[in-house]
Scaffold this motif. Structure first.
Motif, short mmCIF file in Angstrom:
data_model
loop_
_atom_site.label_atom_id
_atom_site.label_comp_id
_atom_site.label_asym_id
_atom_site.label_seq_id
_atom_site.Cartn_x
_atom_site.Cartn_y
_atom_site.Cartn_z
N GLY A 165 5.10 -2.71 15.45
CA GLY A 165 4.21 -3.04 14.33
C GLY A 165 4.01 -1.84 13.42
N MET A 166 3.87 -0.67 14.02
CA MET A 166 3.70 0.57 13.27
C MET A 166 4.94 0.84 12.41
SD MET A 166 3.63 4.30 15.11
CE MET A 166 5.39 4.44 15.37
N GLU A 167 6.12 0.71 13.03
CA GLU A 167 7.36 0.97 12.28
C GLU A 167 7.55 -0.06 11.16
OE1 GLU A 167 10.11 0.98 15.52
OE2 GLU A 167 9.78 3.12 15.94
N ALA A 168 7.08 -1.27 11.42
CA ALA A 168 7.24 -2.33 10.42
C ALA A 168 6.34 -2.10 9.20
CB ALA A 168 6.95 -3.69 11.05
N THR A 169 5.41 -1.15 9.28
CA THR A 169 4.57 -0.88 8.09
C THR A 169 5.35 -0.08 7.04
OG1 THR A 169 3.62 1.22 8.94
CG2 THR A 169 2.39 -0.84 9.41
N ILE A 170 6.47 0.55 7.45
CA ILE A 170 7.18 1.45 6.52
C ILE A 170 7.56 0.77 5.19
CG2 ILE A 170 9.24 2.91 6.19
CD1 ILE A 170 9.11 3.57 9.21
N PRO A 171 8.25 -0.38 5.22
CA PRO A 171 8.64 -0.97 3.93
C PRO A 171 7.50 -1.67 3.18
CG PRO A 171 9.42 -2.33 5.74
CD PRO A 171 8.80 -1.12 6.36
N LEU A 172 6.36 -1.83 3.83
CA LEU A 172 5.30 -2.65 3.22
C LEU A 172 4.62 -1.94 2.04
CD1 LEU A 172 3.49 -3.98 6.45
CD2 LEU A 172 5.11 -5.23 4.98
N ALA A 179 -4.19 3.81 0.18
CA ALA A 179 -2.76 3.65 -0.07
C ALA A 179 -2.50 2.53 -1.08
CB ALA A 179 -2.02 3.37 1.24
N SER A 180 -3.42 1.56 -1.17
CA SER A 180 -3.22 0.44 -2.09
C SER A 180 -3.29 0.90 -3.55
CB SER A 180 -4.26 -0.66 -1.83
OG SER A 180 -5.56 -0.21 -2.15
N TYR A 181 -3.94 2.06 -3.81
CA TYR A 181 -4.01 2.58 -5.18
C TYR A 181 -2.61 2.92 -5.69
CZ TYR A 181 -8.85 3.59 -3.64
OH TYR A 181 -10.10 3.53 -3.10
N LEU A 182 -1.67 3.18 -4.75
CA LEU A 182 -0.31 3.58 -5.13
C LEU A 182 0.57 2.38 -5.47
CD1 LEU A 182 0.66 6.31 -2.50
CD2 LEU A 182 -0.12 6.64 -4.85
N GLY A 183 0.12 1.19 -5.10
CA GLY A 183 0.92 -0.01 -5.36
C GLY A 183 2.29 0.11 -4.72
N GLU A 184 3.34 -0.22 -5.48
CA GLU A 184 4.71 -0.23 -4.96
C GLU A 184 5.12 1.12 -4.38
OE1 GLU A 184 6.80 -2.89 -4.91
OE2 GLU A 184 5.28 -4.20 -5.81
N ARG A 185 4.54 2.19 -4.88
CA ARG A 185 4.93 3.53 -4.41
C ARG A 185 4.49 3.80 -2.96
NH1 ARG A 185 2.38 7.58 -7.71
NH2 ARG A 185 1.15 5.88 -8.61
N SER A 186 3.65 2.91 -2.42
CA SER A 186 3.26 3.11 -1.01
C SER A 186 4.37 2.65 -0.07
CB SER A 186 1.97 2.33 -0.71
OG SER A 186 2.17 0.94 -0.89
N ALA A 187 5.34 1.88 -0.57
CA ALA A 187 6.45 1.42 0.27
C ALA A 187 7.33 2.61 0.65
CB ALA A 187 7.26 0.36 -0.47
N GLY A 188 7.91 2.53 1.85
CA GLY A 188 8.79 3.61 2.30
C GLY A 188 8.08 4.65 3.14
N HIS A 189 6.79 4.44 3.42
CA HIS A 189 6.03 5.40 4.23
C HIS A 189 5.30 4.65 5.35
CE1 HIS A 189 6.56 8.51 1.17
NE2 HIS A 189 6.33 7.55 0.28
N GLN A 190 5.27 5.28 6.52
CA GLN A 190 4.58 4.67 7.67
C GLN A 190 3.07 4.84 7.52
OE1 GLN A 190 6.53 5.20 11.52
NE2 GLN A 190 4.59 5.93 12.30
N ASP A 191 2.34 3.78 7.82
CA ASP A 191 0.88 3.83 7.66
C ASP A 191 0.24 4.76 8.72
OD1 ASP A 191 -1.69 2.87 6.59
OD2 ASP A 191 -1.90 2.10 8.64
N PRO A 192 -0.61 5.68 8.27
CA PRO A 192 -1.25 6.60 9.23
C PRO A 192 -2.14 5.89 10.25
CG PRO A 192 -1.74 7.24 6.93
CD PRO A 192 -0.93 6.00 6.87
N GLY A 193 -2.91 4.91 9.82
CA GLY A 193 -3.82 4.22 10.73
C GLY A 193 -3.07 3.40 11.79
N ALA A 194 -1.97 2.77 11.39
CA ALA A 194 -1.14 2.04 12.36
C ALA A 194 -0.56 3.03 13.36
CB ALA A 194 -0.02 1.28 11.64
#
Ligand code: ADP
Ligand code: MG
Length: 212
Positions: A165-172, A179-194
């Protein structure tokens, strides 16, 4: 033998150690899509927990988890603190009075913890948050319970599910939190909280590896 009260204390201490070790990594992940404080937040919170833990040392598991939750709530700012505070408070409510936990108890506690996070943060699956690691982990526990797996096997399966689930956050694209303030630019990074959620569950599987 199920998970004993002292085993839960060991888990919390091991979480504090793991969070300290991974603090810069968590902060690095948060630097990419947030404000570079997730590792420091978690480390400060768990260090405060270590100081508070002796007060709950001879109490039931519910009291231990509630103490962790209250301490995280009062020491960690931002989104992560209140969410992890809620996580442990809800786990503590479910385990009130218990001196040991079988697999059904642990599954219920984690499900209540997840529900608390969702209630507070309103994140949906796929919003690129800690919820994306926690949902598969709880589902894996439920499946393992159904299949009569021993506790250590169930914990391993839930940690592996959290990792996926953590790894699956990368493309999201993030839809909650900073992170939502970045919009599309947040894609490609793993979520810290996950990532920190996976860390706590992986630690449970390592700390309790001999409990079946
Ligand atoms: P902040 O974002 O306030 O700096 P942290 O950096 O400690 O707080 O935590 C960020 C993490 O919190 C994110 O990576 C995400 O997993 C999680 N998060 C943020 N908002 C939410 C939310 N509404 N629901 C669930 N998790 C969230
Ligand atoms: Mg942050």
């Amino acid at each position: 033998m199920p998970i004993q009260r002292d085993d839960t204390l060991t888990w919390i201490k091991d979480c504090a150690k793991a969070v300290e070790e991974k603090s810069s990594y968590l902060t690095e992940l948060d630097a990419a899509i947030g404000d570079a404080d997730h590792g420091a937040n978690m480390d400060r919170g768990f260090k405060a927990v270590l100081n508070k833990l002796p007060e709950a040392g001879d109490k039931d598991i519910g009291t231990i988890f509630k103490t962790v939750g209250m301490t995280l709530l009062s020491t960690v700012g931002g989104a992560g603190g209140p969410l992890y505070g809620t996580f442990f408070l809800q786990a503590g409510m479910k385990t009130t009075g218990k001196m040991e936990l079988n697999l059904a108890d642990w599954t219920e506690a984690l499900e209540a913890a997840l529900d608390g996070v969702v209630m507070r943060g309103k994140a949906q699956p796929g919003d690129k948050t800690m919820v994306d690691a926690l949902i598969p982990a709880v589902n894996a526990l439920k499946d393992a319970l159904q299949a009569n797996q021993p506790i250590n096997k169930a914990l391993q399966l839930s940690a592996e599910a959290a990792e996926k689930g953590m790894e699956a956050t990368i493309p999201l694209v993030a839809r909650k939190g900073r992170a939502s303030y970045l919009g599309e630019r947040s894609a490609g990074h793993q979520d810290p909280g996950a990532t920190s959620s996976h860390l706590l569950l992986k630690t449970a599987s390592l700390t309790w590896k001999d409990i079946s």
